[in-house]
Scaffold this motif. Structure first.
Motif, short mmCIF file in Angstrom:
data_model
loop_
_atom_site.label_atom_id
_atom_site.label_comp_id
_atom_site.label_asym_id
_atom_site.label_seq_id
_atom_site.Cartn_x
_atom_site.Cartn_y
_atom_site.Cartn_z
N MET A 1 0.59 -53.47 -32.98
CA MET A 1 1.05 -54.65 -32.26
C MET A 1 1.17 -54.36 -30.76
SD MET A 1 4.06 -56.13 -34.76
CE MET A 1 4.40 -57.39 -33.53
N THR A 2 0.84 -55.35 -29.97
CA THR A 2 0.95 -55.21 -28.52
C THR A 2 2.35 -55.59 -28.06
OG1 THR A 2 -1.40 -55.77 -28.29
CG2 THR A 2 0.00 -55.92 -26.32
N MET A 3 2.95 -54.72 -27.33
CA MET A 3 4.30 -54.99 -26.85
C MET A 3 4.26 -56.05 -25.76
SD MET A 3 7.12 -52.29 -25.34
CE MET A 3 7.00 -51.31 -26.85
N PRO A 4 5.15 -57.07 -25.82
CA PRO A 4 5.17 -58.10 -24.77
C PRO A 4 5.37 -57.50 -23.39
CG PRO A 4 6.53 -58.72 -26.65
CD PRO A 4 6.13 -57.30 -26.87
N LEU A 5 4.76 -58.15 -22.38
CA LEU A 5 4.83 -57.64 -21.02
C LEU A 5 6.27 -57.54 -20.53
CD1 LEU A 5 3.44 -56.76 -18.42
CD2 LEU A 5 3.22 -59.19 -17.80
N GLY A 6 7.08 -58.56 -20.87
CA GLY A 6 8.48 -58.55 -20.42
C GLY A 6 9.24 -57.36 -20.96
N ARG A 7 8.99 -57.02 -22.22
CA ARG A 7 9.67 -55.87 -22.81
C ARG A 7 9.20 -54.56 -22.18
NH1 ARG A 7 10.09 -54.67 -29.34
NH2 ARG A 7 11.54 -52.89 -29.19
N VAL A 8 7.91 -54.50 -21.87
CA VAL A 8 7.37 -53.30 -21.22
C VAL A 8 8.03 -53.10 -19.85
CG1 VAL A 8 5.31 -52.25 -20.22
CG2 VAL A 8 5.17 -53.40 -22.43
N LEU A 9 8.12 -54.18 -19.09
CA LEU A 9 8.74 -54.09 -17.76
C LEU A 9 10.20 -53.70 -17.87
CD1 LEU A 9 7.15 -57.20 -16.01
CD2 LEU A 9 6.56 -54.79 -15.68
N ARG A 10 10.91 -54.28 -18.85
CA ARG A 10 12.33 -53.96 -19.02
C ARG A 10 12.52 -52.50 -19.38
NH1 ARG A 10 13.31 -57.44 -22.50
NH2 ARG A 10 13.29 -56.19 -24.40
N ASN A 11 11.73 -52.03 -20.35
CA ASN A 11 11.84 -50.63 -20.76
C ASN A 11 11.44 -49.68 -19.63
OD1 ASN A 11 12.64 -51.54 -23.26
ND2 ASN A 11 10.65 -51.21 -24.24
N THR A 13 11.73 -50.26 -16.41
CA THR A 13 12.81 -50.27 -15.42
C THR A 13 13.96 -49.38 -15.86
OG1 THR A 13 12.23 -52.53 -14.77
CG2 THR A 13 14.42 -51.73 -14.16
N VAL A 14 14.30 -49.46 -17.15
CA VAL A 14 15.38 -48.61 -17.67
C VAL A 14 15.04 -47.13 -17.53
CG1 VAL A 14 16.64 -47.96 -19.76
CG2 VAL A 14 16.24 -50.38 -19.26
N VAL A 15 13.78 -46.78 -17.84
CA VAL A 15 13.35 -45.38 -17.73
C VAL A 15 13.42 -44.91 -16.29
CG1 VAL A 15 11.38 -43.83 -17.98
CG2 VAL A 15 11.91 -45.46 -19.79
N VAL A 16 12.94 -45.72 -15.35
CA VAL A 16 12.96 -45.35 -13.93
C VAL A 16 14.39 -45.15 -13.45
CG1 VAL A 16 12.46 -46.15 -11.60
CG2 VAL A 16 10.76 -46.43 -13.40
N LEU A 17 15.28 -46.07 -13.82
CA LEU A 17 16.69 -45.94 -13.40
C LEU A 17 17.33 -44.70 -14.01
CD1 LEU A 17 17.87 -49.67 -13.64
CD2 LEU A 17 17.35 -48.36 -11.58
N ALA A 18 16.99 -44.40 -15.26
CA ALA A 18 17.53 -43.21 -15.91
C ALA A 18 17.08 -41.95 -15.20
CB ALA A 18 17.13 -43.18 -17.39
N VAL A 19 15.80 -41.92 -14.81
CA VAL A 19 15.27 -40.75 -14.11
C VAL A 19 15.94 -40.60 -12.75
CG1 VAL A 19 13.21 -39.77 -13.02
CG2 VAL A 19 13.06 -40.76 -15.32
N LEU A 20 16.11 -41.71 -12.03
CA LEU A 20 16.75 -41.66 -10.71
C LEU A 20 18.18 -41.13 -10.81
CD1 LEU A 20 15.54 -45.02 -9.12
CD2 LEU A 20 14.79 -42.70 -8.55
#
Length: 273
Positions: A1-11, A13-20
């Protein structure tokens, strides 16, 4: 299944913030582990020899952190408890009791959070110097309590708005006084929010540096963050690993408190059913 674009962007963003957030934390921990004598002046990205406890021992001795820990524990505990008691009573009065001008009272109390704390420094310094409150424990307890009340009131009031009014009305119909309603009904129902507010205000007071270095000079009065700032002042003598180890050391009490009260903190964020 293809993950929706909105969910990809949300995930993403969470990863980037976690890394920062994790990168500076990682550097803090790794460089606090470096023995002070082995530090070359460049930050370490990977752990090597472990000198954490030696660094902590140096920080404890050179910054005189023992009395500072006791001072901060006193300031944070007393101020947070006082703020919770005052805020809980004010929330009960403005939400549960039939007082006039509830909105006005809310803004009068909550307005204490609308101005940056820096604007109070000069008038506080002058008034404290004239009233002999400067460089005293009671002086710091008073200001920490005062700055903690507005936000504590905001949280307790919003939580009180979610409580079932039928319980209070039934108690009043049975002849219960407002004092009894407050202690036997309101306080038990708001216990989780009270603990969450206590934790939040304890951490805020414990981490304060501005009032600690402005309103005190004596090492036996200064809170722990002001003592740590003195260690930073001896930066060239002790080295960055000792300063970072001291920062880790003074963060332990707040970390332990938050972990131990986490379930109350989380439950207070949920809408009361």
């Amino acid at each position: 299944m293809t993950m929706p674009l909105g969910r990809v962007l949300r995930n993403g963003t969470v990863v980037v913030l976690a890394v920062l957030w994790l990168v500076p934390t990682w550097l803090l921990v790794v460089n606090a582990l470096v023995p002070a004598g082995d530090y070359s002046g460049s930050p370490h990205w990977l752990p090597g020899h472990v000198g954490l406890f030696g660094n902590m021992s140096q920080a404890w001795d050179k910054a005189n952190l023992g009395p500072a820990f006791g001072n901060s524990a006193l300031y944070a505990t007393v101020s947070a408890v006082a703020a919770v008691v005052v805020a809980t009573g004010a929330a009960f009065a403005t939400v549960i009791m039939p007082v006039k001008r509830r909105v006005l009272w809310f803004w009068v109390i909550y307005s204490g959070t609308l101005l940056p704390l820096q604007v109070f420094i000069r008038p506080l310094f002058v008034s404290y110097a004239r009233s002999s409150l400067y460089d005293t424990q009671i002086g710091l307890v008073l200001i920490y309590t005062a700055i903690a009340v507005p936000f504590a009131f905001f949280v307790m009031r919003n939580y009180a708005l979610t409580l079932p009014r039928e319980v209070v009305e039934a108690a009043r119909m049975d002849g219960a006084s407002w004092w009894r309603v407050f202690w036997q009904i309101h306080v038990p129902l708001t216990r989780s929010a009270m603990i969450a507010v206590f934790v939040f205000q304890f951490v805020a007071v414990w981490n304060d540096l501005m009032f600690g270095i402005t309103l005190t000079t004596s090492r036996n009065i200064r809170p722990v963050m002001a003592a740590l700032a003195d260690l930073q002042g001896n930066y060239s003598n002790v080295g960055p690993p000792v300063v970072l180890a001291g920062a880790l050391l003074v963060s332990v009490p707040t970390l332990v408190l938050f972990v131990s009260a986490q379930r109350y903190f989380v439950s207070s964020l949920k809408i009361h059913q």
